[in-house]
Write a protein that holds these residues in place. Structure first.
Motif, PDB file in Angstrom:
ATOM      1  N   ALA A 284      68.484  58.847  37.915  1.00 18.34           N
ATOM      2  CA  ALA A 284      68.430  58.441  39.067  1.00 18.34           C
ATOM      3  C   ALA A 284      67.569  57.345  39.582  1.00 18.34           C
ATOM      4  N   TYR A 288      69.600  52.443  43.496  1.00 16.66           N
ATOM      5  CA  TYR A 288      70.930  52.766  43.539  1.00 16.66           C
ATOM      6  C   TYR A 288      70.936  54.311  43.980  1.00 16.66           C
ATOM      7  N   GLY A 290      72.080  57.609  45.637  1.00 16.00           N
ATOM      8  CA  GLY A 290      73.241  58.211  45.829  1.00 16.00           C
ATOM      9  C   GLY A 290      74.102  58.599  44.358  1.00 16.00           C
ATOM     10  N   LYS A 291      73.557  57.435  43.545  1.00 17.76           N
ATOM     11  CA  LYS A 291      74.172  57.297  42.062  1.00 17.76           C
ATOM     12  C   LYS A 291      73.149  58.076  40.802  1.00 17.76           C
ATOM     13  N   HIS A 292      73.815  58.338  40.134  1.00 13.62           N
ATOM     14  CA  HIS A 292      73.113  58.769  38.791  1.00 13.62           C
ATOM     15  C   HIS A 292      73.618  58.186  37.657  1.00 13.62           C
ATOM     16  N   PHE A 293      73.002  57.748  36.530  1.00  9.98           N
ATOM     17  CA  PHE A 293      73.510  57.386  35.456  1.00  9.98           C
ATOM     18  C   PHE A 293      73.155  57.971  34.224  1.00  9.98           C
ATOM     19  N   THR A 294      73.713  57.809  32.993  1.00 12.84           N
ATOM     20  CA  THR A 294      73.386  58.678  31.729  1.00 12.84           C
ATOM     21  C   THR A 294      72.597  57.731  30.745  1.00 12.84           C
ATOM     22  N   ILE A 340      73.572  47.646  33.689  1.00 16.87           N
ATOM     23  CA  ILE A 340      72.853  47.839  34.816  1.00 16.87           C
ATOM     24  C   ILE A 340      71.781  47.138  35.173  1.00 16.87           C
ATOM     25  N   ARG A 368      70.141  65.257  41.867  1.00 18.66           N
ATOM     26  CA  ARG A 368      70.996  64.920  42.786  1.00 18.66           C
ATOM     27  C   ARG A 368      70.529  64.875  44.327  1.00 18.66           C
ATOM     28  N   THR A 371      68.518  61.865  44.393  1.00 21.10           N
ATOM     29  CA  THR A 371      69.053  60.468  44.569  1.00 21.10           C
ATOM     30  C   THR A 371      69.953  60.289  45.884  1.00 21.10           C
ATOM     31  N   TRP A 372      70.199  61.425  46.508  1.00 24.46           N
ATOM     32  CA  TRP A 372      71.026  61.633  47.716  1.00 24.46           C
ATOM     33  C   TRP A 372      69.971  61.405  48.953  1.00 24.46           C
ATOM     34  N   TRP A 375      69.019  57.958  50.628  1.00 28.72           N
ATOM     35  CA  TRP A 375      69.487  57.698  51.756  1.00 28.72           C
ATOM     36  C   TRP A 375      68.702  57.907  52.989  1.00 28.72           C
TER      37      TRP A 375
END
Length: 381
Positions: A284, A288, A290-294, A340, A368, A371-372, A375
């Motif tokens: 996270a 960004y 609310g988003k997550h990446f690998t 990214i 999660r 990252t949320w 906001w």
């Protein structure tokens, strides 16, 4: 994880049968404390497993390679052009700054003249050898003639057909011719030695002059500072009219490279027990929300400054070193998607998935939630 669920269900079944269904015993406060203590320990098991099977960290930052742009000039030089601006993207080879070239152009011309002169001198040295050889030949001829005359007049004087003064005169001329021949031979040796001062067939004076020309040309080229790679200009500290060069300390700007960004996540030492390079990571990034990446684990840096001591004759005084605080170890993480945009120094959170163990679901929820929560404002979660 399944074992914990099975034990929990078995214990709840036991409570229901004994105290509810058949009422063999009365559910006393003592049994309540025992049950609470038992269930609390069962809840701790997933938390412990999460730390080992899916390590989670919020001490994360984006790292990018940077280049300090320092002028490579031998003396203070005025900046005549600044062709970049703060936060401006540049490509490799783009001209960033231009410095006054007048002095360095003069040095290049002088060095070019020195190269021509050195090459001419090399030809002169070659000609000097030929002249020296001629001088040796002439001196040898004069010596041979003087010896013949000496022998002739010595014979005449012994036969009383000539004067002894003439014989002595030619003996003196022989000595003088021998000295002249020796001098000519030494001159030839010096000329040959001077010409033989070579490296790979090139006269050393020519090599030295060409080296000085290359250095002068290098400094002339440095009057145009070019971008060494693709990146973004930050920390711009120079303007037209400023003097920069050997007397200036530090860089006049910084170039943040576009290539090979990565993340560094700090973990507790015991959390890395099952972490290996190549394992998947969920990331996270604060920019960004609310988003997550690998991504994946690239390297584990088993190093900490706490284990390094400056060499000295002083024994370490451990109370001055906070050994009671635990040093965390960094893990290098790279994203699977190189497109990214990662700002240097940006924070975030990472979750390393060491296996498909069900313990990872708690870490997934934590990441999660993190990252949320970006906001949510103004709560600094």
């Amino acid at each position: 994880m399944l074992g914990v669920v099975a034990i929990t269900l078995a214990y709840l079944t036991f409570i229901w049968i004994v105290f509810v269904r058949f009422k063999w015993m009365r559910f006393t406060p003592t049994w309540g404390l025992i049950s609470a203590f038992f269930l609390l320990h069962l809840l701790i098991v997933p938390l412990v497993g999460t730390r080992m099977q899916s390590p989670y960290s919020t001490d994360v930052r984006v790292v990018r390679h940077t280049i300090q742009l320092v002028p490579r000039l031998p003396e203070p030089t005025m900046v005549t052009e600044v062709r970049v601006k703060e936060n401006m993207p540049v490509k490799k080879g783009d001209i960033l700054f231009v410095f006054d070239q007048s002095i360095y152009k003069s040095q290049v011309r002088a060095a070019q003249a020195a190269v021509v002169a050195a090459k001419q001198n090399a030809k002169i040295l070659e000609a000097d050898i030929a002249v020296a050889k001629d001088s040796v030949a002439r001196a040898q001829s004069e010596l041979d003639f003087a010896k013949v005359q000496q022998e002739r007049f010595t014979t005449l004087a012994s036969q009383r057909a000539g004067s002894q003064e003439s014989a002595d005169e030619w003996t003196s001329r022989v000595n003088s011719s021998e000295a002249s021949l020796a001098e000519a031979q030494e001159s030839q040796k010096r000329a040959e030695l001077a010409y033989a001062s070579q490296i790979d067939g090139v006269n050393t004076a020519v090599i030295q002059a060409e080296a000085e020309l290359a250095q002068a040309q290098y400094y002339l080229d440095q009057t145009q500072m070019k971008a060494p790679n693709d990146g973004v200009i930050v920390n711009l500290q120079v303007q037209e009219g400023m003097v920069s060069g050997i007397l200036r300390v530090g860089a006049i700007a910084t170039l943040i490279l576009d290539q090979d960004p990565y993340l560094i996540a700090a973990y507790r030492q015991e959390n890395l027990m099952n972490v290996r390079p190549g394992q998947p990571v969920v990331v996270a990034i604060n920019t960004y929300p609310g988003k997550h990446f690998t991504g994946k684990v690239d390297e584990i840096w088993y190093a900490s400054r706490r284990g390094q001591y400056t060499p000295s004759g002083n024994l370490p005084l451990f109370p001055d070193i906070p050994l009671h605080t635990e040093a965390r170890l960094p893990v290098k993480i790279t994203l699977d998607d190189p497109s990214i945009q990662l700002g240097i120094g940006v924070g975030g959170a990472t979750l390393i998935l060491t296996s498909d163990n069900p313990f990872t679901w708690l870490g997934q929820i934590s990441l999660r939630t993190y990252t949320w929560a970006r906001w949510v404002y103004p709560l600094p979660i």
